[in-house]
Scaffold this active site. Structure first.
Site, PDB file in Angstrom:
ATOM      1  N   GLN A   1     -16.361  32.230 -25.343  1.00  0.00           N
ATOM      2  CA  GLN A   1     -15.929  33.081 -25.989  1.00  0.00           C
ATOM      3  C   GLN A   1     -15.531  32.782 -27.229  1.00  0.00           C
ATOM      4  OE1 GLN A   1     -13.007  34.118 -22.207  1.00  0.00           O
ATOM      5  NE2 GLN A   1     -12.468  35.409 -23.969  1.00  0.00           N
TER       6      GLN A   1
ATOM      7  N   ARG B   1       3.274  35.140 -26.122  1.00  0.00           N
ATOM      8  CA  ARG B   1       2.983  36.594 -25.873  1.00  0.00           C
ATOM      9  C   ARG B   1       3.717  36.843 -24.931  1.00  0.00           C
ATOM     10  NH1 ARG B   1      -0.826  40.462 -27.123  1.00  0.00           N
ATOM     11  NH2 ARG B   1      -1.738  39.623 -28.766  1.00  0.00           N
TER      12      ARG B   1
ATOM     13  N   GLU C   1      -7.489  44.174 -22.396  1.00  0.00           N
ATOM     14  CA  GLU C   1      -6.513  43.667 -21.670  1.00  0.00           C
ATOM     15  C   GLU C   1      -5.419  44.524 -21.164  1.00  0.00           C
ATOM     16  OE1 GLU C   1      -6.107  40.664 -24.939  1.00  0.00           O
ATOM     17  OE2 GLU C   1      -5.585  39.270 -23.497  1.00  0.00           O
TER      18      GLU C   1
ATOM     19  N   GLU D   1     -12.060  30.946 -23.619  1.00  0.00           N
ATOM     20  CA  GLU D   1     -11.916  30.941 -24.962  1.00  0.00           C
ATOM     21  C   GLU D   1     -11.730  29.538 -25.345  1.00  0.00           C
ATOM     22  OE1 GLU D   1      -8.377  33.387 -25.758  1.00  0.00           O
ATOM     23  OE2 GLU D   1      -7.859  32.422 -27.395  1.00  0.00           O
TER      24      GLU D   1
ATOM     25  N   ALA E   1      -8.032  38.630 -27.148  1.00  0.00           N
ATOM     26  CA  ALA E   1      -6.826  39.430 -27.617  1.00  0.00           C
ATOM     27  C   ALA E   1      -7.108  40.670 -27.733  1.00  0.00           C
ATOM     28  CB  ALA E   1      -6.062  38.963 -28.942  1.00  0.00           C
TER      29      ALA E   1
ATOM     30  N   ARG F   1      -6.816  37.473 -19.475  1.00  0.00           N
ATOM     31  CA  ARG F   1      -6.514  38.730 -19.908  1.00  0.00           C
ATOM     32  C   ARG F   1      -5.201  39.160 -19.677  1.00  0.00           C
ATOM     33  NH1 ARG F   1     -10.976  42.787 -16.937  1.00  0.00           N
ATOM     34  NH2 ARG F   1     -11.099  44.215 -18.710  1.00  0.00           N
TER      35      ARG F   1
ATOM     36  N   PHE G   1     -13.160  36.409 -19.244  1.00  0.00           N
ATOM     37  CA  PHE G   1     -11.719  36.904 -19.005  1.00  0.00           C
ATOM     38  C   PHE G   1     -10.592  36.099 -19.612  1.00  0.00           C
ATOM     39  CE2 PHE G   1     -14.475  38.126 -15.426  1.00  0.00           C
ATOM     40  CZ  PHE G   1     -14.379  39.675 -15.743  1.00  0.00           C
TER      41      PHE G   1
HETATM   42  N1  MTE Z   1     -14.462  42.414 -19.367  1.00  0.00           N
HETATM   43  C1  MTE Z   1     -15.606  42.048 -18.894  1.00  0.00           C
HETATM   44  N2  MTE Z   1     -16.509  42.827 -18.125  1.00  0.00           N
HETATM   45  N3  MTE Z   1     -15.715  40.912 -18.793  1.00  0.00           N
HETATM   46  C2  MTE Z   1     -14.678  39.853 -19.380  1.00  0.00           C
HETATM   47  O1  MTE Z   1     -15.091  38.656 -19.268  1.00  0.00           O
HETATM   48  N4  MTE Z   1     -12.837  39.697 -20.617  1.00  0.00           N
HETATM   49  C3  MTE Z   1     -11.548  40.579 -20.948  1.00  0.00           C
HETATM   50  C4  MTE Z   1     -11.711  41.823 -21.656  1.00  0.00           C
HETATM   51  N5  MTE Z   1     -12.577  42.643 -20.582  1.00  0.00           N
HETATM   52  C5  MTE Z   1     -13.724  40.647 -19.987  1.00  0.00           C
HETATM   53  C6  MTE Z   1     -13.733  41.988 -20.066  1.00  0.00           C
HETATM   54  C7  MTE Z   1     -10.823  39.785 -22.025  1.00  0.00           C
HETATM   55  S1  MTE Z   1      -9.646  38.582 -21.511  1.00  0.00           S
HETATM   56  C8  MTE Z   1     -10.695  40.249 -23.114  1.00  0.00           C
HETATM   57  S2  MTE Z   1      -9.509  39.545 -24.509  1.00  0.00           S
HETATM   58  C9  MTE Z   1     -11.432  41.286 -23.756  1.00  0.00           C
HETATM   59  O2  MTE Z   1     -12.462  41.891 -22.729  1.00  0.00           O
HETATM   60  C10 MTE Z   1     -12.386  40.628 -24.913  1.00  0.00           C
HETATM   61  O3  MTE Z   1     -13.399  41.365 -25.644  1.00  0.00           O
HETATM   62  P1  MTE Z   1     -12.932  42.620 -26.625  1.00  0.00           P
HETATM   63  O4  MTE Z   1     -11.789  42.114 -27.511  1.00  0.00           O
HETATM   64  O5  MTE Z   1     -14.004  43.067 -27.222  1.00  0.00           O
HETATM   65  O6  MTE Z   1     -12.264  43.819 -25.800  1.00  0.00           O
HETATM   66  N1  HPA Z   2      -4.599  36.422 -27.127  1.00  0.00           N
HETATM   67  C1  HPA Z   2      -5.732  35.616 -26.934  1.00  0.00           C
HETATM   68  N2  HPA Z   2      -6.274  34.465 -27.330  1.00  0.00           N
HETATM   69  C2  HPA Z   2      -5.255  33.986 -28.381  1.00  0.00           C
HETATM   70  C3  HPA Z   2      -4.197  34.649 -28.827  1.00  0.00           C
HETATM   71  C4  HPA Z   2      -4.082  35.790 -28.301  1.00  0.00           C
HETATM   72  O1  HPA Z   2      -2.992  36.823 -28.462  1.00  0.00           O
HETATM   73  N3  HPA Z   2      -3.514  34.057 -30.039  1.00  0.00           N
HETATM   74  C5  HPA Z   2      -4.275  32.973 -30.050  1.00  0.00           C
HETATM   75  N4  HPA Z   2      -5.404  32.933 -29.006  1.00  0.00           N
HETATM   76 MO1  MOS Z   3      -8.646  37.446 -23.358  1.00  0.00          MO
HETATM   77  S1  MOS Z   3      -7.295  36.427 -22.172  1.00  0.00           S
HETATM   78  O1  MOS Z   3      -7.644  37.381 -24.895  1.00  0.00           O
HETATM   79  O2  MOS Z   3      -9.972  36.366 -23.728  1.00  0.00           O
END
Ligand code: MTE
Ligand code: HPA
Ligand code: MOS
Length: 690
Positions: A123, A236, A639, A158, A437, A268, A154
């Site tokens: 990620q 957080r 999330e 990261e 995030a 997440r 998820f």
């Molecule tokens: N949805 C799917 N299908 N697969 C994933 O790995 N990760 C989640 C969420 N939805 C995830 C998901 C997490 S932890 C985050 S932070 C966000 O997607 C990240 O993507 P976005 O910022 O584009 O929403």
């Molecule tokens: N969310 C996810 N990843 C992060 C954050 C957060 O708020 N801050 C630093 N890394």
């Molecule tokens: Mo989502 S836990 O911020 O990759």
């Protein structure tokens, strides 16, 4: 050393393996099977040291991974001392393995000199680039990271991919051959971090209406062997220990426990779900103490709009729609009627008992480290009118690539099929933040918007000159560029722009405005806005076996003006079910030597399709554009809905409490496995008898 924030994380253990299963060596071979056999032949002599395995032990021995943080707002102790009611208690919630379908993987391909390209399931390509350059001792410009897509992240990808990529790159660098490192599921579960489990202790003072006057909440987290992202996760959690409630006097203390278990990481919600478990337990406890309904206690404590609207970390809540949203959901599904129906059901069933609960969610959007809230994009228009899109965000199934392509297609008013979504690469868009995030579309959508707008402006200028009109009169519509009644196809306009020697390529950049955070005093306005949602879940438990089932879930989720309702509904459904798994069946078990016993699907139970509630209604809040100018007034969605699943856990507690006629507060932690439910039921029986 590949530690993302504090430099404390060796890619391979050197002198001391700090947890059972920590990687100590890597073997390269021609085939995967050979490598597995060879790795088994590595003999390691360990001298066993006494481990610290539990949160309790680390907390008691004050083994912390960094200086424990706290949020102080008003005088919590003083307010509790003066309050007419005081309660205290504790609650625990377990960790969670990400169980992405694709385990960690990296393919490192050496190039000229010491160049290295790494295809990584990450990620955070930029962090992998930093880690690999550091491990190889070369500059960042020698290393390129590419991510086409991940089979789920998820949060688990990261920070954790760096170790995998660094080891693959090291072997590729030494052998000058491409090296692929792919973890087996068991190794992935043993050697990569998970959601932090938390132990909470609370002391709360409140008035006769259940209005909180002072709250002291201790939040102790299992961080594992190194810091990784625990600082952000615990912060957080502390920043969501209010959830949707105004707390006039708060003392929230974080205890980042260092344990001899694998380092925990982003998952997440990033600590938010855990913080909310604490305050929701408190709300339920207050209701129990006063013999009132939880709805009344919530209503007494909602953030206000004019006053009672400052969080414990001192951010004003200016966009609060929680009370209306929760009311609306309760009315639409007839919550009082549903409660009565459950009373009736329970009255005539001996072993089956139902329970129901609502969960409101207010989740702060932005990385709580302000510097991460920036993004870049790169857009090219070719002379045939086809568009090449690149940005710093990564795709993991959440639909980000489609959302950002929609933004670009909507700026140029061309079909989305005309926009090529290319793989994320550190040599195209550098110095990026992780896709995390939930801010991926907010950040990258806006960066791509800015890049596309730049090119569109240039093209408009060229077309305006061509038709002898002012650029203000140029309109992009349905794959064409119009000047009044005259027009060119988008492709012709692109060709004309090139002919006029005007660039058809642009970078876009975006930084989230108006956010600030002081990590020392834990004060500021770290979030650009909040995403709201509410869920009512109904469950049934079998009091003879402790088994449970989620019968119904009704969700109302605010996503601003949705960029893509189909994707957003998928995100809401997926997040809810993933959260349900965390709170009901996914249990991590370590033995007394700290070996993870649950490292595969045979012992670690994630939800299956049949666990999805039969009645599962997800609604997006209509006509609710974001009140701050995000991309097309949308809101982050990745999330926030995970926390809606806390309704399931609260409903299970409700079902257990009903078996004792609400006389006893249930002793039920998360995950509420059948064993845990049975024990909680037994506990109520014992209290009833003594
Ligand atoms: N949805 C799917 N299908 N697969 C994933 O790995 N990760 C989640 C969420 N939805 C995830 C998901 C997490 S932890 C985050 S932070 C966000 O997607 C990240 O993507 P976005 O910022 O584009 O929403
Ligand atoms: N969310 C996810 N990843 C992060 C954050 C957060 O708020 N801050 C630093 N890394
Ligand atoms: Mo989502 S836990 O911020 O990759």
């Amino acid at each position: 050393d590949i530690g993302p924030i504090f430099g404390d994380e060796p890619a391979l253990a050197q002198r001391i393996a700090e947890y059972a299963g920590q990687p100590v060596a890597a073997v390269a071979a021609d085939t995967y099977d050979q490598a597995l056999v060879a790795a088994k032949k590595v003999a390691i002599e360990y001298e066993e040291l006494p481990p610290v395995l539990s949160i309790e032990e680390a907390w008691e021995k004050e083994k912390f991974i960094y200086k424990p943080p706290k949020i102080i707002y008003g005088d919590a102790e003083g307010a509790i001392a003066k309050a007419s009611h005081v309660i205290d208690g504790d609650v625990f919630c377990g960790g969670q393995d990400h169980f992405y379908l694709e385990t960690h993987i990296a393919l490192a391909v050496p190039g000229e000199d010491r160049d290295m390209t790494v295809y990584s399931s990450t990620q955070h390509p930029t962090e992998v680039q930093h880690g690999v350059s550091h491990v190889l001792g070369v500059a960042q410009n020698d290393i390129t990271i590419e991510v086409r897509r991940m089979g789920g992240g998820f949060g688990g990808k990261e920070s954790q991919p760096t170790i995998i990529a660094a080891i693959a790159a090291l072997l590729a660098d030494r052998t000058r051959k491409p090296v692929k490192l792919r973890l087996r599921r068991d190794d992935d579960m043993i050697a990569t971090g998970k959601r932090h489990d938390f132990l909470f202790k609370y002391r709360i003072g409140f008035d006769d209406d259940g209005r909180i006057e002072g709250a002291v909440i201790d939040m102790a987290a299992r961080c594992g062997n190194v810091a990784d992202l625990s600082g952000g996760v615990v912060a957080r959690a502390l920043c969501h220990g209010d959830n949707a409630y105004y707390i006039p006097n708060a003392l929230f203390r974080g205890w980042p426990c260092k344990t001899n278990t694998v380092s925990n990481t982003a998952f997440r919600g990033f600590g938010g779900p855990q913080g909310m478990i604490a305050i929701e337990t408190v709300i339920e406890h207050i209701a129990h103490e006063l013999g009132k309904s939880v709805d009344d206690i919530r209503a007494a404590n909602w953030y206000g709009t004019e006053d009672r609207n400052v969080t414990p970390y001192q951010q004003p809540v200016t966009d609060n729609i929680m009370p209306e949203l929760a009311d609306r959901l309760a009315k639409e599904i007839d919550l009082p009627g549903r409660r009565k129906a459950i009373d009736a059901f329970n009255a005539c069933h001996i072993s089956l008992k139902k329970g129901i609960a609502m969960m409101p969610v207010k989740f702060g959007i932005s990385f709580n480290a302000p510097m991460l809230n920036q993004a870049g994009a790169l857009v090219h228009v070719y002379t045939d009118g086809s568009v090449h899109l690149n940005h710093g965000g990564t795709e993991m199934g959440q639909g980000l690539f489609v959302k950002v392509a929609q933004v670009v297609s909507s700026v140029f008013q061309v079909d989305i099929d005309n926009v090529k979504i290319s793989a994320t690469r550190t040599d195209k868009v550098p110095n990026t933040a992780p896709t995390a995030a939930s801010a991926g579309s907010d950040l990258n959508g806006m960066a791509a918007f800015n890049a596309a707008e730049e090119i569109k402006g240039r093209m408009a200028g060229v077309v305006a000159e061509h038709f002898h009109v002012s650029p203000d009169n140029i309109e992009f519509r349905q794959n064409r560029v119009y000047a009044g009644n005259e027009s060119l196809s988008f492709a012709e306009a692109a060709q004309l722009t090139w002919n006029q020697r005007v660039s058809l390529s642009a970078t876009g950049y975006y930084r989230t405005p108006d956010i600030h955070w002081d990590g020392e005093s834990m004060t500021g306005s770290p979030f650009y806005y909040f995403t709201y949602g509410a869920c009512v879940a109904e469950v049934a438990i079998d009091t003879l076996t402790g088994e449970s089932r989620v019968l119904a879930a009704d969700i109302l989720q605010d996503v601003g003006s949705s960029l893509n309702p189909a994707i957003d509904i998928g995100q809401i459904e997926g997040a809810f079910v993933q959260g349900m798994g965390w709170l009901t069946s996914e249990e991590l078990v370590w033995d007394d030597k700290g070996r993870l016993m649950t490292h595969g699907p045979s012992t670690y139970k994630i939800p299956g399709s049949r666990d999805v509630p039969e009645h599962f209604k997800v609604h997006i809040l209509n006509d609710a554009p974001n009140c701050v100018p995000t991309i097309f007034r949308s809101k982050a969605v990745g999330e926030p809905p995970l926390m809606l699943s806390i309704a399931v856990w609260l409903a299970l507690r409700d079902a257990v409490a009903r078996t004792g006629g609400y006389k006893y507060l249930p002793r039920l932690n998360a995950p509420a496995t059948p064993e845990a439910i049975l024990t909680a039921l037994e506990d109520i029986k014992i209290r009833e008898e003594t």
